[in-house]
Motif scaffolding. Structure first.
Motif, PDB file in Angstrom:
ATOM      1  N   ARG A 164       0.851  -1.211   0.000  1.00 26.78           N
ATOM      2  CA  ARG A 164       0.000   0.000   0.000  1.00 26.78           C
ATOM      3  C   ARG A 164       0.879   1.250   0.000  1.00 26.78           C
ATOM      4  NH1 ARG A 164      -2.625  -0.242   4.953  1.00 26.78           N
ATOM      5  NH2 ARG A 164      -0.990   1.140   5.693  1.00 26.78           N
ATOM      6  N   ASP A 165       1.991   1.206   0.728  1.00 26.16           N
ATOM      7  CA  ASP A 165       2.929   2.338   0.720  1.00 26.16           C
ATOM      8  C   ASP A 165       3.422   2.615  -0.694  1.00 26.16           C
ATOM      9  OD1 ASP A 165       2.766   2.925   3.328  1.00 26.16           O
ATOM     10  OD2 ASP A 165       4.692   2.045   3.919  1.00 26.16           O
ATOM     11  N   ALA A 166       3.679   1.528  -1.439  1.00 20.62           N
ATOM     12  CA  ALA A 166       4.148   1.715  -2.827  1.00 20.62           C
ATOM     13  C   ALA A 166       3.038   2.337  -3.688  1.00 20.62           C
ATOM     14  CB  ALA A 166       4.593   0.373  -3.412  1.00 20.62           C
ATOM     15  N   PHE A 167       1.785   1.986  -3.416  1.00 25.00           N
ATOM     16  CA  PHE A 167       0.656   2.624  -4.120  1.00 25.00           C
ATOM     17  C   PHE A 167       0.667   4.125  -3.816  1.00 25.00           C
ATOM     18  CE2 PHE A 167      -2.969  -0.609  -5.067  1.00 25.00           C
ATOM     19  CZ  PHE A 167      -2.081  -1.638  -5.314  1.00 25.00           C
ATOM     20  N   LEU A 168       0.866   4.411  -2.508  1.00 20.52           N
ATOM     21  CA  LEU A 168       0.766   5.798  -2.024  1.00 20.52           C
ATOM     22  C   LEU A 168       1.896   6.664  -2.576  1.00 20.52           C
ATOM     23  CD1 LEU A 168      -0.666   7.754   0.003  1.00 20.52           C
ATOM     24  CD2 LEU A 168       0.808   6.834   1.786  1.00 20.52           C
ATOM     25  N   HIS A 169       3.101   6.072  -2.593  1.00 15.97           N
ATOM     26  CA  HIS A 169       4.262   6.876  -2.980  1.00 15.97           C
ATOM     27  C   HIS A 169       4.581   6.685  -4.460  1.00 15.97           C
ATOM     28  CE1 HIS A 169       4.682   8.013   1.154  1.00 15.97           C
ATOM     29  NE2 HIS A 169       4.701   6.742   1.517  1.00 15.97           N
ATOM     30  N   GLY A 170       3.632   7.006  -5.281  1.00  9.60           N
ATOM     31  CA  GLY A 170       3.929   7.056  -6.710  1.00  9.60           C
ATOM     32  C   GLY A 170       3.328   5.962  -7.548  1.00  9.60           C
ATOM     33  N   GLY A 171       2.954   4.838  -6.935  1.00  8.36           N
ATOM     34  CA  GLY A 171       2.427   3.728  -7.728  1.00  8.36           C
ATOM     35  C   GLY A 171       1.076   4.042  -8.353  1.00  8.36           C
ATOM     36  N   VAL A 172       0.289   4.827  -7.632  1.00  8.38           N
ATOM     37  CA  VAL A 172      -1.071   5.125  -8.105  1.00  8.38           C
ATOM     38  C   VAL A 172      -1.300   6.631  -8.031  1.00  8.38           C
ATOM     39  CG1 VAL A 172      -3.538   4.744  -7.678  1.00  8.38           C
ATOM     40  CG2 VAL A 172      -1.904   2.915  -7.193  1.00  8.38           C
ATOM     41  N   GLU A 173      -1.714   7.188  -9.136  1.00  4.12           N
ATOM     42  CA  GLU A 173      -2.038   8.618  -9.138  1.00  4.12           C
ATOM     43  C   GLU A 173      -3.308   8.868  -8.333  1.00  4.12           C
ATOM     44  OE1 GLU A 173      -2.295  11.460 -12.622  1.00  4.12           O
ATOM     45  OE2 GLU A 173      -1.177   9.767 -13.459  1.00  4.12           O
ATOM     46  N   ARG A 174      -3.354   9.957  -7.626  1.00  6.65           N
ATOM     47  CA  ARG A 174      -4.537  10.329  -6.832  1.00  6.65           C
ATOM     48  C   ARG A 174      -5.032   9.178  -5.948  1.00  6.65           C
ATOM     49  NH1 ARG A 174      -5.131  12.215 -11.733  1.00  6.65           N
ATOM     50  NH2 ARG A 174      -6.588  10.590 -12.358  1.00  6.65           N
ATOM     51  N   PHE A 175      -4.095   8.595  -5.194  1.00  2.20           N
ATOM     52  CA  PHE A 175      -4.445   7.490  -4.289  1.00  2.20           C
ATOM     53  C   PHE A 175      -5.004   8.089  -3.000  1.00  2.20           C
ATOM     54  CE2 PHE A 175      -2.995   4.278  -1.047  1.00  2.20           C
ATOM     55  CZ  PHE A 175      -3.772   3.221  -1.497  1.00  2.20           C
ATOM     56  N   ASP A 176      -6.263   7.764  -2.697  1.00  4.16           N
ATOM     57  CA  ASP A 176      -6.874   8.264  -1.449  1.00  4.16           C
ATOM     58  C   ASP A 176      -6.402   7.405  -0.294  1.00  4.16           C
ATOM     59  OD1 ASP A 176      -8.402  10.256  -2.550  1.00  4.16           O
ATOM     60  OD2 ASP A 176     -10.109   8.919  -2.938  1.00  4.16           O
ATOM     61  N   PHE A 177      -5.950   8.055   0.767  1.00  3.76           N
ATOM     62  CA  PHE A 177      -5.467   7.283   1.918  1.00  3.76           C
ATOM     63  C   PHE A 177      -5.779   8.047   3.199  1.00  3.76           C
ATOM     64  CE2 PHE A 177      -2.049   6.630   5.070  1.00  3.76           C
ATOM     65  CZ  PHE A 177      -2.273   5.285   5.331  1.00  3.76           C
ATOM     66  N   SER A 178      -6.388   7.375   4.169  1.00  6.98           N
ATOM     67  CA  SER A 178      -6.557   8.020   5.478  1.00  6.98           C
ATOM     68  C   SER A 178      -6.313   7.000   6.579  1.00  6.98           C
ATOM     69  CB  SER A 178      -7.966   8.605   5.621  1.00  6.98           C
ATOM     70  OG  SER A 178      -8.913   7.569   5.771  1.00  6.98           O
ATOM     71  N   GLN A 179      -5.682   7.481   7.633  1.00  9.99           N
ATOM     72  CA  GLN A 179      -5.391   6.642   8.792  1.00  9.99           C
ATOM     73  C   GLN A 179      -5.800   7.457  10.011  1.00  9.99           C
ATOM     74  OE1 GLN A 179      -1.231   5.587   9.177  1.00  9.99           O
ATOM     75  NE2 GLN A 179      -1.825   3.770  10.297  1.00  9.99           N
TER      76      GLN A 179
END
Ligand SMILES: Cc1cc2nc3c(=O)[nH]c(=O)nc-3n(C[C@H](O)[C@H](O)[C@H](O)COP(=O)(O)OP(=O)(O)OC[C@H]3O[C@@H](n4cnc5c(N)ncnc54)[C@H](O)[C@@H]3O)c2cc1C
Length: 441
Positions: A164-179
């Motif tokens: 998921r970190d890889a998605f967040l840091h560049g893998g996926v454009e406009r990746f929504d993430f909340s913790q």
């Protein structure tokens, strides 16, 4: 033959390996820890978990339900321990056969890995911590220099997911993430079999104290695993329990009946870590057909509905139904899976947070206690009545989102009725049921 790389041999990853292997798909599972069957690994101390119908349904499809239930302890209701030391059982349902099961986390994980390994196409690789995922090539990297590639990757590496970190840091454009962290943390404590015999075995015990609470789930050997949920900071908090006298004072004041049951309280308190609790939401969960997040890596929830694992198992079951429909057209499978699941995992995340307040406050509130009694009577009288708790826990056929919407509408109605009438025996169940049937979602 398609090849799937799974990251994380926890509960969801191990079950997923079985489902895929049954379809003849080759599976490589990479796990950061050592093999828990050979060595004691730091698996976190959530020793037991409540397994309920959604999880059981997913185990049933791979023939693992009866095996797991043979070693489970049924819990028929919440046993409330008041400050005065009195106890009262609030059944989970008015119907026979609707109960939850305390199972060993390690035992379940090991049973799933053993079952997965019976298939020649499944290989587990331990001590392989994933450090990154290349969304263009699909390559996965590990700390020990190993790399892996499959036709697709499914990340079941839990709440702290590296994928998921890889998605967040560049893998996926406009990746929504909340913790969102809860202000409360948790600590596990222990009641040995010798003192556990003083407690009602077939129940989930709760000591609700408004700002905090303790719960205890039975283990197969007669012991109980207790979990204290308490704020990290503030007057009554973990930060103020820094030495033996303060811990003893806190327990004497708040859980006096539990002290004699916990001979190793002080050792356990200072030995066991204080865990954090939070809700993680993110989207999208997939990169085309290359990678998918599943289980806690996609949607970690707080544990107050006992649904995190059950929901992750349901994820696996739903994914499998879509593989049935679209074969290994991974992109189509993942897109449809995400569309079906997101609404429901958001719903259980919200309900899990709400249930924290119900467990620590409401179970000690007389209106809530009357409402539970009324719900039990309704369940005993009308086969088509299900409380919100029952819809979430015992209705594998009902999406979480429906359980939430319908359950909240029912709760509002029943709380209003019970706040106006102290003796629920005077209530007309037929007319209440008619009003409930009129609720449409
Ligand atoms: C205190 C507590 C009580 C709970 N009680 C319940 C309950 O009663 N009922 C219920 O249904 N749920 C409960 N849950 C929730 C449940 O534990 C989780 O929802 C469930 O474990 C999710 O399964 P998972 O496979 O997605 O993740 P996990 O079980 O966390 O598995 C993740 C796996 O991935 C591995 N991993 C992590 N990072 C990497 C990496 N970088 N590379 C390779 N491998 C990696 C981990 O070592 C682990 O084996 C509880 C949770 C807590 C904290």
């Amino acid at each position: 033959m398609s090849k799937v790389v799974i990251i994380g041999a926890g509960l969801a990853g191990s079950l997923l390996a079985i489902y895929l292997a049954k379809r003849g798909i080759a599976v490589d599972v990479y796990e950061a820890r050592g093999d828990m069957r050979l060595e004691e690994v730091a698996a976190g101390r959530s020793i037991n978990l409540a397994l309920s119908d959604r999880g059981i349904a997913a185990l049933r499809e791979v023939g693992m339900d009866e095996y797991m239930l043979a070693e489970a302890i049924p819990m028929y209701g919440r046993m409330i321990h008041s400050e005065a030391g009195e106890t009262r059982l609030l059944p989970y349902s008015g119907r026979k056969g609707e109960y939850i099961n305390s199972v060993s986390r390690g035992g379940l994980n090991i049973a799933l890995m053993n079952e997965a390994e019976k298939y020649p196409g499944v290989r587990f690789h331990f001590n392989c911590r994933c450090t990154g995922f290349d969304s263009l090539t699909g390559d996965v990297r590990f700390t020990n220099g190993v790399t892996a590639t499959g036709d697709t990757l499914i990340a079941t590496d839990g709440a702290g997911s590296a994928v998921r970190d890889a998605f967040l840091h560049g893998g996926v454009e406009r990746f929504d993430f909340s913790q969102v962290w809860l202000e409360h943390g948790y600590k596990e404590l222990h009641i040995p079999p010798s003192s556990g015999s003083d407690l009602e075995r077939d129940a989930l015990h709760i000591w609700p104290r408004h700002q905090f609470m303790m719960i205890a789930l039975p283990n197969f050997d007669g012991s109980y695993t207790c979990t204290l949920f308490l704020a990290h900071r503030g007057e009554k908090s973990f930060e103020n329990l820094g030495d033996e006298p303060s811990v003893m004072h806190f327990f004497t004041e708040n859980f006096p009946d539990a002290i004699p049951l916990m001979p190793t309280l002080i050792e356990d308190f200072f030995h066991n870590p204080t865990g954090n609790l939070g809700t993680i939401k993110c989207f999208p969960w997939n990169i085309g057909g290359k990678a998918l997040l599943l289980g806690d890596s996609a949607h970690a929830v707080v544990p107050f509905y006992g649904q995190g694992m059950n929901c992750a198992f349901e994820d696996v079951r739903v994914l499998d139904q879509l593989i049935d429909k679209h074969s290994t057209d991974w992109e189509t499978v993942y897109e449809e899976y995400s569309e079906l699941r997101k609404l429901n995992t958001d719903a259980i995340a919200d309900m899990a947070e709400e249930n924290f307040y119900e467990m620590r406050d409401a179970v000690a509130d007389p209106v809530f206690v009357r409402k539970r009694q009324l719900e039990t009577s309704l369940e005993q009288t009308f086969p088509d009545y299900f409380s919100k708790y029952s819809m979430v826990t015992f209705r594998e056929d009902l999406p979480y989102s429906v359980a939430k919407e319908k359950g909240n509408a029912q709760d509002r109605l029943l709380m209003e009725i019970c706040s106006q009438e102290e003796n629920i025996e005077r209530l007309d169940l037929n007319s209440i049921m008619e009003r409930i049937r009129q609720i449409s979602v």
